[in-house]
Structures are given as structure tokens and as C-alpha cells.
Design an enzyme around this catalytic site. Structure first.
Site, mmCIF file in Angstrom:
data_model
loop_
_atom_site.group_PDB
_atom_site.id
_atom_site.type_symbol
_atom_site.label_atom_id
_atom_site.label_comp_id
_atom_site.label_asym_id
_atom_site.label_seq_id
_atom_site.Cartn_x
_atom_site.Cartn_y
_atom_site.Cartn_z
ATOM 1 N N SER A 144 26.997 -2.772 5.456
ATOM 2 C CA SER A 144 26.005 -2.779 4.365
ATOM 3 C C SER A 144 25.017 -1.656 4.614
ATOM 4 C CB SER A 144 25.256 -4.107 4.349
ATOM 5 O OG SER A 144 24.157 -4.054 3.452
ATOM 6 N N TYR A 157 20.519 -10.755 8.648
ATOM 7 C CA TYR A 157 21.670 -10.142 7.957
ATOM 8 C C TYR A 157 21.783 -8.669 8.354
ATOM 9 C CZ TYR A 157 24.500 -8.364 4.023
ATOM 10 O OH TYR A 157 25.462 -7.744 3.248
#
Ligand SMILES: NC(=O)c1ccc[n+]([C@@H]2O[C@H](COP(=O)([O-])OP(=O)(O)OC[C@H]3O[C@@H](n4cnc5c(N)ncnc54)[C@H](OP(=O)(O)O)[C@@H]3O)[C@@H](O)[C@H]2O)c1
Length: 251
Positions: A144, A157
Site C-alpha cells: 500500500s 496497517y
């Protein structure tokens, strides 16, 4: 068994679903893996529409080590080799530092990094078999942009995705000389169910599409054995790797 094959995790939704379809169009037989059996079956029907290589599906949780073994054995029984492993499944969730519980963190670690490392480890003999048969193989990991620049409210995350970037770099260092390419895909906000929490502020039409990401994965499969793309960052026009204050200074 000369057909090239792919195993895609998180294939029942969003990016993984688009990647499974793109790889089939690219000529790969596809094994689709996700947790919810009904959702996965519907996704597999969608991917199988139109002529093309076979698609098979296996439902289970990547948090269970026995399921990781099962997924490798399931793919091996049909194909005996694996040309591209796409470690795509992931979970997110917003929490401020101070509100992070062990359960919240452990689940993200289990899906986003533990399963990525262990599934790659367990699939290595199949990847090596593809190298012997066709000269190269690939591991593509969906990281990501949050793994490139940590984001507020997404600290745990972001940490798991930075770990995916680090793991992919190490894979490249260790396996590229033996013909196994490793690529980390680092998208900004993509229009999938994972983006639902942003929809009040951000129009779907301004988000990266799952097809954009799938196109990048498909592209990596068209390169010669001599060419490796270790990392791809995909951003929306308003996303940037540099902090706002640095950008303001540039203006
Ligand atoms: N959307 C974004 O803005 C964005 C941006 C950058 C990176 N990413 C990354 O892209 C990847 C795909 O995300 P997405 O946006 O496509 O999300 P999504 O639509 O929510 O899809 C997530 C997929 O992962 C599967 N999954 C989750 N937990 C699992 C488990 N324990 N075992 C097996 N499968 C599991 C889900 O299956 P079930 O529904 O059956 O659990 C689903 O197929 C993730 O790694 C995510 O972190 C997303």
C-alpha cells in the site's frame, strides 16, 4: 501441464477479483482464494465468464497455517507448478494510537504479513517448478502507499504494509538470481469495499480503480525474464509521497 498458472489471495473482492480476471485474460489458469465461500463462488463465476483457462477456488482463512498448506496442495494437485503467486488479501481499520488492542493488531499482522510470508515460503517449491518448466516465476505482493508513508489513524496497517515492502525487497534479493521475480504493489486509495470509510469525503470517480491495479499486475507478467519491476507506487492526483509542508515549500 504447460499452462501457466496463478494463485490469487483475496480474490473474492476488489483488487484481487480484478487481478484474477486480468491474469485469466493474460492466459493464466487461476486459483482464487478468499475466506467467505459464497462470495468467492460468485466471484469465481464472474471471472470464468467467457472463454479462457480454467478457474478454481478454495475458501478458508489465511490466518490458519493449515489452510495455507491446503491452498498450496490444492493448486499443486491441478497444476504441479505456480507461475505467479499474488499475495493480495488484506484487512484494514482505523484506530488512533492509544486505542490499539492486541486483537486488532494481531488480526492485521496475521492477514497482512504473517500469511504473506508463510504462503510464499510454502509455495516456493511450486514457484521453482515453474522456473524449471518455463524459465521464470513471480511473487506479487499487494502492499500500500500507506506502507511507503505511514498514515495517521492507520498506524498498525501502515506498519504491516511497510513489512510487506521489506519482505518483497528481501525476496528480490534472495530469489531473483534463481528466476523468481518479486514485486510490491503500493496503491493509494482504491475503489473497493475497503475504501467505504472514505466515501463521504472522496468521490469514487476520483479513486484508483481495481482495474488500474490489475493492469499493472498483468503488465509485470509480459516482461522478459531479464526485466524485474521490484515496486510500483500508484497514486491519486492528490496523494503524494512527500509531506504537505515539503510540497508547500516546492510551490
Ligand atoms: N482499497 C484500497 O484503498 C487499498 C489501497 C492500498 C492497498 N490495498 C490492499 O489491497 C489488498 C486488497 O484490498 P481490497 O481493497 O481489494 O479489499 P477488499 O475488497 O476488502 O478485499 C479483501 C479480500 O481479502 C480477503 N480476505 C480478508 N481476510 C482474509 C482471510 N483471513 N483469509 C482469506 N481471505 C481474506 C477478502 O475475502 P473475504 O471477504 O472472504 O474475507 C477479500 O477477498 C489488501 O491487501 C489491501 O490492504 C487496498
Amino acid at each position: 501441464m504447460n499452462e501457466r498458472s496463478a494463485l490469487v489471495t483475496g480474490a473474492s473482492s476488489g483488487i484481487g477479483l480484478a487481478v484474477a480476471g486480468a491474469l485469466r485474460r493474460e492466459g493464466f489458469a487461476v486459483t482464487m482464494v478468499a475466506r467467505d465461500p459464497a462470495k468467492l463462488a460468485a466471484a469465481a463465476r464472474h471471472v470464468t465468464e467467457g472463454a479462457g483457462p480454467p478457474v478454481q477456488q478454495l475458501a478458508g482463512s489465511l490466518t490458519e497455517e493449515a489452510f495455507l498448506d491446503e491452498a498450496v496442495a490444492f493448486h499443486s494437485a491441478t497444476h504441479g507448478a505456480l507461475d505467479i503467486l499474488v499475495n493480495n488479501a488484506g484487512v484494514s481499520g482505523h484506530r488512533l494510537v492509544g486505542d490499539i488492542t492486541a486483537d486488532f493488531l494481531d488480526h492485521q499482522l496475521a492477514v497482512n504479513i504473517r500469511a504473506v510470508v508463510l504462503l510464499t515460503d510454502k509455495a516456493l517449491p511450486l514457484l521453482k517448478a515453474a522456473v524449471r518448466q518455463r524459465g521464470c516465476a513471480q511473487v506479487v505482493n499487494t502492499a500500500s502507499n500507506a506502507g511507503k508513508r505511514g498514515e495517521a489513524t492507520l498506524s498498525s496497517y501502515s506498519a504491516t504494509k511497510a513489512a510487506v515492502v521489506g519482505f518483497t525487497e528481501a525476496l528480490h534479493d534472495e530469489l531473483a538470481p534463481s528466476g523468481i521475480k518479486a514485486t510490491a504493489i503500493c496503491p493509494g486509495l482504491v475503489d473497493t469495499p475497503m475504501a467505504d470509510g472514505y466515501r463521504d469525503e472522496i468521490a469514487a470517480s476520483t479513486m484508483i480503480t481495481p482495474s488500474d491495479v490489475a493492469e499493472v499486475v498483468a503488465m509485470t507478467t509480459r516482461l522478459s525474464a531479464a526485466c524485474i519491476i521490484p515496486e510500483v507506487v500508484l497514486l491519486r492526483p492528490t496523494e503524494w509521497l512527500q509531506p504537505d509542508e515539503v510540497r508547500a515549500g516546492l510551490g
